[in-house]
Scaffold this motif. Structure first.
Motif, mmCIF file in Angstrom:
data_model
loop_
_atom_site.group_PDB
_atom_site.id
_atom_site.type_symbol
_atom_site.label_atom_id
_atom_site.label_comp_id
_atom_site.label_asym_id
_atom_site.label_seq_id
_atom_site.Cartn_x
_atom_site.Cartn_y
_atom_site.Cartn_z
ATOM 1 N N SER A 1 -114.368 33.326 24.993
ATOM 2 C CA SER A 1 -113.325 33.083 26.106
ATOM 3 C C SER A 1 -112.725 34.330 26.895
ATOM 4 C CB SER A 1 -112.494 31.966 26.026
ATOM 5 O OG SER A 1 -111.603 32.366 25.202
ATOM 6 N N SER B 1 -108.900 31.713 25.593
ATOM 7 C CA SER B 1 -108.821 30.764 26.761
ATOM 8 C C SER B 1 -107.860 31.120 27.920
ATOM 9 C CB SER B 1 -108.455 29.256 26.057
ATOM 10 O OG SER B 1 -109.157 29.168 25.232
ATOM 11 N N HIS B 2 -108.173 32.282 28.582
ATOM 12 C CA HIS B 2 -107.294 32.633 29.571
ATOM 13 C C HIS B 2 -108.458 32.967 30.777
ATOM 14 C CE1 HIS B 2 -104.785 34.148 26.542
ATOM 15 N NE2 HIS B 2 -103.653 33.654 27.362
ATOM 16 N N ARG C 1 -109.303 32.669 35.408
ATOM 17 C CA ARG C 1 -108.998 32.483 36.936
ATOM 18 C C ARG C 1 -107.883 33.237 37.452
ATOM 19 N NH1 ARG C 1 -111.181 26.483 37.484
ATOM 20 N NH2 ARG C 1 -113.173 26.813 36.560
ATOM 21 N N GLU D 1 -104.998 30.730 34.480
ATOM 22 C CA GLU D 1 -105.256 29.553 33.916
ATOM 23 C C GLU D 1 -105.386 29.761 32.173
ATOM 24 O OE1 GLU D 1 -109.408 27.548 33.369
ATOM 25 O OE2 GLU D 1 -108.284 26.515 35.037
ATOM 26 N N HIS D 2 -104.715 29.020 31.445
ATOM 27 C CA HIS D 2 -104.742 28.820 30.128
ATOM 28 C C HIS D 2 -105.264 27.607 29.564
ATOM 29 C CE1 HIS D 2 -103.667 29.753 25.871
ATOM 30 N NE2 HIS D 2 -102.984 28.735 25.783
ATOM 31 N N VAL D 3 -106.251 27.576 28.685
ATOM 32 C CA VAL D 3 -106.570 26.141 28.152
ATOM 33 C C VAL D 3 -106.013 26.420 26.540
ATOM 34 C CG1 VAL D 3 -108.565 24.845 27.672
ATOM 35 C CG2 VAL D 3 -108.738 26.339 29.918
ATOM 36 N N ASP D 4 -105.480 25.080 26.253
ATOM 37 C CA ASP D 4 -104.973 24.820 24.906
ATOM 38 C C ASP D 4 -105.562 23.894 24.410
ATOM 39 O OD1 ASP D 4 -103.327 22.936 25.785
ATOM 40 O OD2 ASP D 4 -101.555 24.049 25.775
ATOM 41 N N THR E 1 -104.891 20.749 24.257
ATOM 42 C CA THR E 1 -104.737 19.526 24.999
ATOM 43 C C THR E 1 -104.830 19.270 26.473
ATOM 44 O OG1 THR E 1 -102.045 19.868 25.169
ATOM 45 C CG2 THR E 1 -102.842 18.782 23.287
ATOM 46 N N ALA E 2 -104.624 20.530 26.904
ATOM 47 C CA ALA E 2 -104.927 20.332 28.505
ATOM 48 C C ALA E 2 -105.160 21.894 29.068
ATOM 49 C CB ALA E 2 -103.293 20.038 29.234
ATOM 50 N N GLU E 3 -105.241 21.984 30.188
ATOM 51 C CA GLU E 3 -105.397 23.361 30.980
ATOM 52 C C GLU E 3 -104.192 23.508 31.783
ATOM 53 O OE1 GLU E 3 -108.687 23.459 33.852
ATOM 54 O OE2 GLU E 3 -110.227 22.942 32.123
ATOM 55 N N ARG E 4 -103.549 24.850 31.471
ATOM 56 C CA ARG E 4 -102.035 24.956 32.046
ATOM 57 C C ARG E 4 -102.183 26.166 32.806
ATOM 58 N NH1 ARG E 4 -99.544 20.646 29.509
ATOM 59 N NH2 ARG E 4 -100.204 20.609 27.355
#
Length: 135
Positions: A51, A78-79, A81, A97-100, A102-105
């Motif tokens: 990613s 997971s970083h 946009r 955007e950061h995806v962990d 549980t969710a996209e943050r």
């Protein structure tokens, strides 16, 4: 009401400016200006991970690339946009955007260049750069 206008313009850089030539892919560029210079941010896969990470570089008013190797803004998995806006006194805010697990943050980091930023030094607690990212 929406109006449309056709403007005739001349492209000044017919081949484009290479902002990053790091290994692997760089994509999703965004550029902002503070009226005197520019700051470009993008998704960067130079580390070879699955990613992207977020990198940026300053561009001078003369279209020179000030940070030739780029500046790491958000590294690790997971970083993506990125978006960038100028602030005051050499500061820029970069949203991404950061995806962990549980969710996209949505996250934001403040970036400041120059001697006052304490180049390379942690700046947690510094009201001028409260995200801990001084480059």
């Amino acid at each position: 009401m929406l109006h449309e206008a056709f403007v005739e313009a001349t492209v000044l850089d017919t081949t484009g400016i290479v902002v990053s030539s790091a290994a692997n892919d760089q994509q999703m560029p965004r550029v902002a200006s503070d009226g005197a210079s520019y700051f470009a941010v993008w998704e960067d896969r130079r580390s070879g991970g699955a990613s992207p990470e977020i990198y940026g570089a300053r561009l001078g008013a003369d279209a020179s690339v000030v940070d030739a190797t780029g500046v790491a803004i958000a590294t690790g998995p997971s970083h993506g946009r990125p978006a960038v806006l100028p602030q005051t006194s050499g500061r820029w805010v970069v949203g991404y955007e950061h995806v962990d697990a549980t969710a996209e943050r949505v996250r934001a980091r403040f970036v400041r260049f120059g001697a006052a930023a304490g180049l390379g030094a942690p700046c947690a607690g510094d009201v001028e750069c409260n995200s801990g990212v001084c480059v």
